[in-house]
Design an enzyme around this catalytic site. Structure first.
Site, PDB file in Angstrom:
ATOM      1  N   PRO A   2       2.133  -1.190  -6.671  1.00 21.21           N
ATOM      2  CA  PRO A   2       0.793  -1.148  -6.079  1.00 21.21           C
ATOM      3  C   PRO A   2       0.633   0.057  -5.156  1.00 21.21           C
ATOM      4  O   PRO A   2       1.369   0.230  -4.202  1.00 21.21           O
ATOM      5  CB  PRO A   2       0.715  -2.449  -5.280  1.00 21.21           C
ATOM      6  N   GLU A   3      -0.303   0.903  -5.480  1.00 20.93           N
ATOM      7  CA  GLU A   3      -0.705   1.957  -4.554  1.00 20.93           C
ATOM      8  C   GLU A   3      -2.068   1.544  -4.000  1.00 20.93           C
ATOM      9  O   GLU A   3      -2.554   0.456  -4.269  1.00 20.93           O
ATOM     10  CB  GLU A   3      -0.746   3.312  -5.263  1.00 20.93           C
TER      11      GLU A   3
END
Length: 273
Positions: A2-3
């Site tokens: 997850p960015e």
DNA sequence: CTGTTCTCCTGTGGGC
DNA sequence: TGCCCACAGGAGAACA
């Protein structure tokens, strides 16, 4: 992993199910995350309503009457909403369930346990993990003038600067590589070598790649599952990340891979200077 | 303050 | 088909 776009997608996905809902139960199956979950979390947050859920950098912040529940997804974490009467039996890495008065539950899943679930009763701007963060990349205070000013004394590689949360938050390895490609800037250039016009382009490209990923519903390598349980489909959009030896999508020159600051870096020697 | 290395963890994939 | 092991990575901590 997850960015920022995935975290923002997650925030938007879970918000309708948890805001203004009262927490009825908390089940912690594995407290050993990046930092241990406080052992009386159940006593602290049960019976409190979630007033709002916001995002700062890659932190999700649930505002409760007596404090803040902060979550970080690390690199393999995900949050998913289930109806309490339809939720499957918890899987191996389903570390936390938070149950709500509307009959839904929020399930925190994180195989590699680089994520975090933290309780903080003070003022947010004083939280040690938040108080030194740089500007949000999509906000107005992250701009060409700011970036030019910050970089002018920095000898380190521009890619390292972009991934430093004190400079700007939310730009992880994937989007640092992608933004630098689209800006035509080699990742190992000393930050102070960037000209003002290059900083302006870089700000714009950082915004573009993050915005596009948010609009696409979040990217996905193999770990990210969004709150509806669907895989995102941004990974085939990568121009350089993970594309070592593949032809550049613009000029067909083979994409190069190198290590900068212990992190894989990808670039095109023809498109980037 | 700057720069570098270490650390947490487990799923994945390459080599044999 | 199975085993071994390097690798990936966000980002704070520790160290030089």
């Amino acid at each position: 992993m997850p960015e920022l776009p995935e975290v923002e997608t997650t925030r938007a996905g879970i918000a309708p199910f948890v805001t203004q809902q009262t927490i009825t139960d908390v089940i912690v199956r594995q407290p050993k995350l990046r930092w241990p979950i406080v052992d009386n979390l159940h006593e602290i947050i049960s019976h409190q309503p979630v007033l709002s859920i916001q995002r700062r950098a890659k932190y999700l912040i649930f505002q409760l009457p007596t404090g803040y529940l902060m979550m970080h997804l690390g690199m393999s974490g995900s949050l998913r909403i289930w109806s309490q009467d339809q939720a499957p039996a918890p899987q191996k890495h389903d570390h936390v369930d938070i149950l709500f008065s509307n009959g839904f539950l929020l399930r925190f899943h994180d195989p590699r346990r680089f994520g975090a679930v933290l309780w903080f009763a003070g003022a947010l701007e004083h939280h040690p993990l938040l108080c030194h963060l740089g500007p949000e990349p999509l906000e107005a205070d992250f701009n060409a003038a700011y970036l030019t000013d910050k970089l002018k004394t920095q000898k380190r590689a521009i890619k390292l600067a972009l991934m430093d949360n004190k400079l700007v938050v939310g730009v992880g390895n994937i989007y640092a590589n992608e933004a630098l490609f689209h800006a035509g800037i080699l990742p190992d250039r000393p930050a102070l070598s960037l000209q003002p016009d290059e900083c302006e382009i870089l700000v714009e490209k950082i915004r573009q790649v993050l915005r596009a990923a948010i609009d696409a519903g979040g990217s996905s390598l193999r770990d990210f599952v969004n709150t509806r349980g669907e895989n995102g489909h941004f990974q085939q959009e990568h121009f350089v990340y993970g594309q070592a030896n593949q032809p550049c999508r613009i000029c067909h020159t083979p994409i190069q891979k190198t290590i900068i600051g212990q992190r894989s870096s990808f670039y095109c020697t023809h498109c980037q200077h």
